[in-house]
Design a protein around this motif. Structure first.
Motif, PDB file in Angstrom:
ATOM      1  N   ASP A 297     -72.598 -16.761 116.064  1.00 57.22           N
ATOM      2  CA  ASP A 297     -71.657 -15.993 116.883  1.00 57.22           C
ATOM      3  C   ASP A 297     -70.264 -15.963 116.275  1.00 57.22           C
ATOM      4  OD1 ASP A 297     -73.698 -15.570 118.666  1.00 57.22           O
ATOM      5  OD2 ASP A 297     -73.118 -17.227 119.980  1.00 57.22           O
ATOM      6  N   ILE A 298     -69.928 -16.929 115.428  1.00 58.58           N
ATOM      7  CA  ILE A 298     -68.574 -16.994 114.875  1.00 58.58           C
ATOM      8  C   ILE A 298     -68.555 -17.030 113.346  1.00 58.58           C
ATOM      9  CG2 ILE A 298     -67.621 -18.122 116.925  1.00 58.58           C
ATOM     10  CD1 ILE A 298     -67.806 -20.778 115.365  1.00 58.58           C
ATOM     11  N   ILE A 299     -69.692 -17.296 112.707  1.00 57.23           N
ATOM     12  CA  ILE A 299     -69.735 -17.455 111.248  1.00 57.23           C
ATOM     13  C   ILE A 299     -70.778 -16.521 110.658  1.00 57.23           C
ATOM     14  CG2 ILE A 299     -70.270 -19.093 109.387  1.00 57.23           C
ATOM     15  CD1 ILE A 299     -69.276 -21.325 111.198  1.00 57.23           C
ATOM     16  N   TYR A 300     -70.485 -16.028 109.477  1.00 53.61           N
ATOM     17  CA  TYR A 300     -71.461 -15.213 108.748  1.00 53.61           C
ATOM     18  C   TYR A 300     -72.471 -16.167 108.107  1.00 53.61           C
ATOM     19  CZ  TYR A 300     -67.919 -11.589 109.370  1.00 53.61           C
ATOM     20  OH  TYR A 300     -67.016 -10.701 109.914  1.00 53.61           O
ATOM     21  N   THR A 301     -73.479 -16.545 108.915  1.00 50.42           N
ATOM     22  CA  THR A 301     -74.401 -17.598 108.490  1.00 50.42           C
ATOM     23  C   THR A 301     -75.222 -17.207 107.266  1.00 50.42           C
ATOM     24  OG1 THR A 301     -75.975 -16.780 110.141  1.00 50.42           O
ATOM     25  CG2 THR A 301     -74.571 -18.629 110.772  1.00 50.42           C
ATOM     26  N   GLU A 302     -75.569 -15.932 107.134  1.00 54.78           N
ATOM     27  CA  GLU A 302     -76.375 -15.522 105.971  1.00 54.78           C
ATOM     28  C   GLU A 302     -75.605 -15.758 104.676  1.00 54.78           C
ATOM     29  OE1 GLU A 302     -78.795 -11.644 104.223  1.00 54.78           O
ATOM     30  OE2 GLU A 302     -77.868 -11.574 106.218  1.00 54.78           O
ATOM     31  N   ARG A 303     -74.348 -15.402 104.680  1.00 53.33           N
ATOM     32  CA  ARG A 303     -73.514 -15.663 103.505  1.00 53.33           C
ATOM     33  C   ARG A 303     -73.276 -17.156 103.321  1.00 53.33           C
ATOM     34  NH1 ARG A 303     -68.283 -12.182 104.479  1.00 53.33           N
ATOM     35  NH2 ARG A 303     -67.671 -13.301 102.580  1.00 53.33           N
ATOM     36  N   LEU A 304     -73.134 -17.877 104.453  1.00 50.96           N
ATOM     37  CA  LEU A 304     -72.879 -19.316 104.374  1.00 50.96           C
ATOM     38  C   LEU A 304     -74.029 -20.040 103.679  1.00 50.96           C
ATOM     39  CD1 LEU A 304     -70.953 -21.651 105.409  1.00 50.96           C
ATOM     40  CD2 LEU A 304     -72.570 -21.878 107.310  1.00 50.96           C
ATOM     41  N   PHE A 305     -75.262 -19.733 104.056  1.00 49.71           N
ATOM     42  CA  PHE A 305     -76.404 -20.449 103.500  1.00 49.71           C
ATOM     43  C   PHE A 305     -76.821 -19.937 102.123  1.00 49.71           C
ATOM     44  CE2 PHE A 305     -77.067 -21.179 108.142  1.00 49.71           C
ATOM     45  CZ  PHE A 305     -76.876 -22.546 108.107  1.00 49.71           C
ATOM     46  N   HIS A 306     -76.171 -18.867 101.661  1.00 51.01           N
ATOM     47  CA  HIS A 306     -76.398 -18.387 100.297  1.00 51.01           C
ATOM     48  C   HIS A 306     -75.229 -18.742  99.374  1.00 51.01           C
ATOM     49  CE1 HIS A 306     -79.569 -15.947 102.192  1.00 51.01           C
ATOM     50  NE2 HIS A 306     -80.097 -15.896 100.982  1.00 51.01           N
ATOM     51  N   SER A 307     -74.262 -19.499  99.886  1.00 51.58           N
ATOM     52  CA  SER A 307     -73.109 -19.878  99.060  1.00 51.58           C
ATOM     53  C   SER A 307     -73.554 -20.785  97.920  1.00 51.58           C
ATOM     54  CB  SER A 307     -72.058 -20.574  99.920  1.00 51.58           C
ATOM     55  OG  SER A 307     -72.607 -21.715 100.558  1.00 51.58           O
ATOM     56  N   SER A 308     -72.804 -20.744  96.832  1.00 52.80           N
ATOM     57  CA  SER A 308     -73.198 -21.483  95.622  1.00 52.80           C
ATOM     58  C   SER A 308     -72.159 -22.508  95.181  1.00 52.80           C
ATOM     59  CB  SER A 308     -73.453 -20.505  94.474  1.00 52.80           C
ATOM     60  OG  SER A 308     -72.297 -19.725  94.215  1.00 52.80           O
ATOM     61  N   SER A 309     -71.137 -22.730  95.992  1.00 52.69           N
ATOM     62  CA  SER A 309     -70.111 -23.717  95.637  1.00 52.69           C
ATOM     63  C   SER A 309     -69.531 -24.314  96.905  1.00 52.69           C
ATOM     64  CB  SER A 309     -68.993 -23.082  94.808  1.00 52.69           C
ATOM     65  OG  SER A 309     -68.249 -22.147  95.585  1.00 52.69           O
ATOM     66  N   LEU A 310     -68.939 -25.503  96.784  1.00 54.68           N
ATOM     67  CA  LEU A 310     -68.295 -26.145  97.927  1.00 54.68           C
ATOM     68  C   LEU A 310     -67.102 -25.334  98.411  1.00 54.68           C
ATOM     69  CD1 LEU A 310     -68.364 -29.870  96.724  1.00 54.68           C
ATOM     70  CD2 LEU A 310     -69.906 -28.755  98.335  1.00 54.68           C
ATOM     71  N   TRP A 311     -66.389 -24.729  97.480  1.00 55.00           N
ATOM     72  CA  TRP A 311     -65.251 -23.874  97.818  1.00 55.00           C
ATOM     73  C   TRP A 311     -65.709 -22.723  98.720  1.00 55.00           C
ATOM     74  CZ3 TRP A 311     -61.816 -21.105  93.555  1.00 55.00           C
ATOM     75  CH2 TRP A 311     -60.849 -20.338  94.180  1.00 55.00           C
ATOM     76  N   GLU A 312     -66.742 -22.010  98.303  1.00 53.10           N
ATOM     77  CA  GLU A 312     -67.233 -20.867  99.065  1.00 53.10           C
ATOM     78  C   GLU A 312     -67.759 -21.307 100.435  1.00 53.10           C
ATOM     79  OE1 GLU A 312     -70.430 -17.162  98.545  1.00 53.10           O
ATOM     80  OE2 GLU A 312     -70.394 -18.830  97.112  1.00 53.10           O
TER      81      GLU A 312
END
Length: 460
Positions: A297-312
């Motif tokens: 509801d508040i986070i773009y979870t698809e992008r979150l779980f496909h991130s490739s770095s701690l920064w992202e």
């Protein structure tokens, strides 16, 4: 079977890392010849330079330097903390074994897990954090040593890393603290370590508001006990933020940061060794996957779980959300652990090693100037020990011994100062004692109204 596969993978990775380090040493033309004092050529060069700290630090004979501003407290610590005089090993094997120290203490389980009684603390915004009071296994009666300098058992508040994992390092510290008469309690952030996530809010990296509520609750339950705080790895960012923001108003008597990350924005932006980077990232994804639906509801979870770095990952979790968008720079302006470090008003010891594979290079990651100018900040910088490792030859953790000795010495020092000083005169190192009347007024106010809601459960 599963642990056998995991151990085999770790061993293979460790051998590869060791081979790379050996090859880099050979290619650079370093010769490990013993000098006239039994040190290697590399160590003699290191001692000649020692990062220019000799004029600011007091060297311990045969041990590690305690880097700090000259003061009566610093001298007393050097005289009364035997761990400061312990040697940390040397040679090329120690450089390679730094990775093994790190992997063993951060990823491998302990032989006997601690037993806890959990308090769920409901905050003003209906969010929940938890406090895990360590209740076992009880040490043998002969090995348990009471601390005579404390009128009642002191509380040892432990803040794990910012990813919520309760490591081998934390559990062993709890066991040693119980043996020496402390009452350990572990702070868990919202959604960490099976703590329920009841609001659409996660705790930002350096936001100390939840920690302050937890410490006030501990003080409310144990008004006569001293509170000491220990943080591990990236969890030190939260403790340093709290110590700076609350300054002389904190209830904490002393604090220790084990392998802290100081410049956290730069740490997130840097590219650490791929093994540690992906291990931390995958662990975070695994923990947050439990709340994927509600966080959607508040986070773009698809992008979150496909991130490739701690920064992202951190940026998607707190900056680029569906509710608001803030810049990466402004996020760290309010979360950088050192933003209010000049306000720290109680002794804080930071234990670091020069060969820390997670923190990074000493020159760029350690704010040495702070320890040269602030009388409350102390840096124990060892040559070896890895990240939260510090394993001695007898398989014990000497950073844990140094931590508890530091707390004991700090308490004894302030007690002697109180006896020496009489009347309205007060020493600069006793500034935090001047707020005692204010704290007692707060305690009476807390006792008159129930400002906390909690629920206790027992588990392992």
């Amino acid at each position: 079977m599963l642990w056998g596969i995991v151990a085999g993978v770790f061993l293979l990775i460790f051998l590869c890392l060791g081979r790379r380090l050996l090859c880099s040493k050979i290619k650079s033309g370093t010769v490990f010849s013993t000098g006239k004092h039994g040190n290697t050529k590399e160590e003699e060069d290191e001692e000649d330079d020692d990062f220019g700290l000799l004029q600011y630090s007091e060297k311990v004979q045969g041990g590690s330097p305690l880097i700090c501003k000259s003061s009566a407290l610093a001298t007393y610590l050097l005289d009364t903390c035997p761990a400061f005089s312990e040697t940390t090993g040397s040679g090329w094997s120690q450089i390679i074994w730094a990775h093994l120290h790190t992997i063993l203490n951060l990823f491998f389980p302990v032989e006997t897990e601690i037993e806890i009684a959990r308090d769920h603390l409901q905050l003003l915004d209906q969010g929940i954090v938890s406090l895990d009071w360590v209740v076992g296994p009880h040490p043998p009666s002969k090995s348990r040593r009471a601390t005579n300098i404390f009128p009642s058992p002191p509380i040892l508040l432990i803040i794990p890393n910012s990813f919520g994992r309760i490591t081998r390092n934390v559990q062993q510290l709890c066991s040693l603290a119980m043996e020496q008469g402390y009452y350990p309690v572990i702070f868990n952030r919202r959604g960490h370590n099976r703590c329920p996530l009841t609001t659409l809010k996660l705790q930002e990296f350096g936001d100390p508001s939840d920690l302050q509520a937890a410490i006030s609750y501990i003080r409310f339950r144990h008004p006569s006990s001293k509170i000491f705080a220990v943080s591990e790895s990236s969890g030190s960012g939260l403790l340093l933020s709290y110590m700076g923001e609350w300054g002389s108003s904190t209830y904490v008597t002393g604090a220790v940061c084990i392998s802290p990350i100081f410049r956290c924005q730069e740490w997130f932006e840097s590219r650490m060794l791929w093994f540690y980077r992906w291990t931390i990232l995958l662990y975070q994804k695994f923990c947050h996957s439990r709340y994927a639906t509600v966080l959607g509801d508040i986070i773009y979870t698809e992008r979150l779980f496909h991130s490739s770095s701690l920064w992202e990952f951190e940026e998607l979790l707190f900056c680029h959300t569906k509710r608001k968008a803030v810049s990466w720079q402004s996020y760290w302006e309010r979360n950088e652990p050192l933003r209010d470090v000049d306000e720290v008003a109680v002794p804080v010891l930071c234990i670091c090693s020069k060969d820390d594979p997670i923190r990074g290079n000493v020159d760029s990651t350690l704010p040495l100037e702070l320890f040269k100018t602030n009388p409350y900040l102390f840096l124990w910088l060892t040559k070896h020990g890895g990240h939260c490792g510090f394993i001695s030859q007898d398989s014990t953790i000497w950073s844990h011994r140094a931590t508890l000795q530091f707390f004991k010495s700090v308490t004894e020092f302030f007690r002697m100062e109180e006896r020496r000083l009489s009347g309205p005169r007060r020493s600069s190192v006793l500034l935090y004692r001047q707020r005692r009347g204010t704290l007692q007024k707060r305690e009476r106010a807390y006792s008159s109204i129930n400002i906390f809601n909690w629920q206790r459960s027992y588990t392992r």
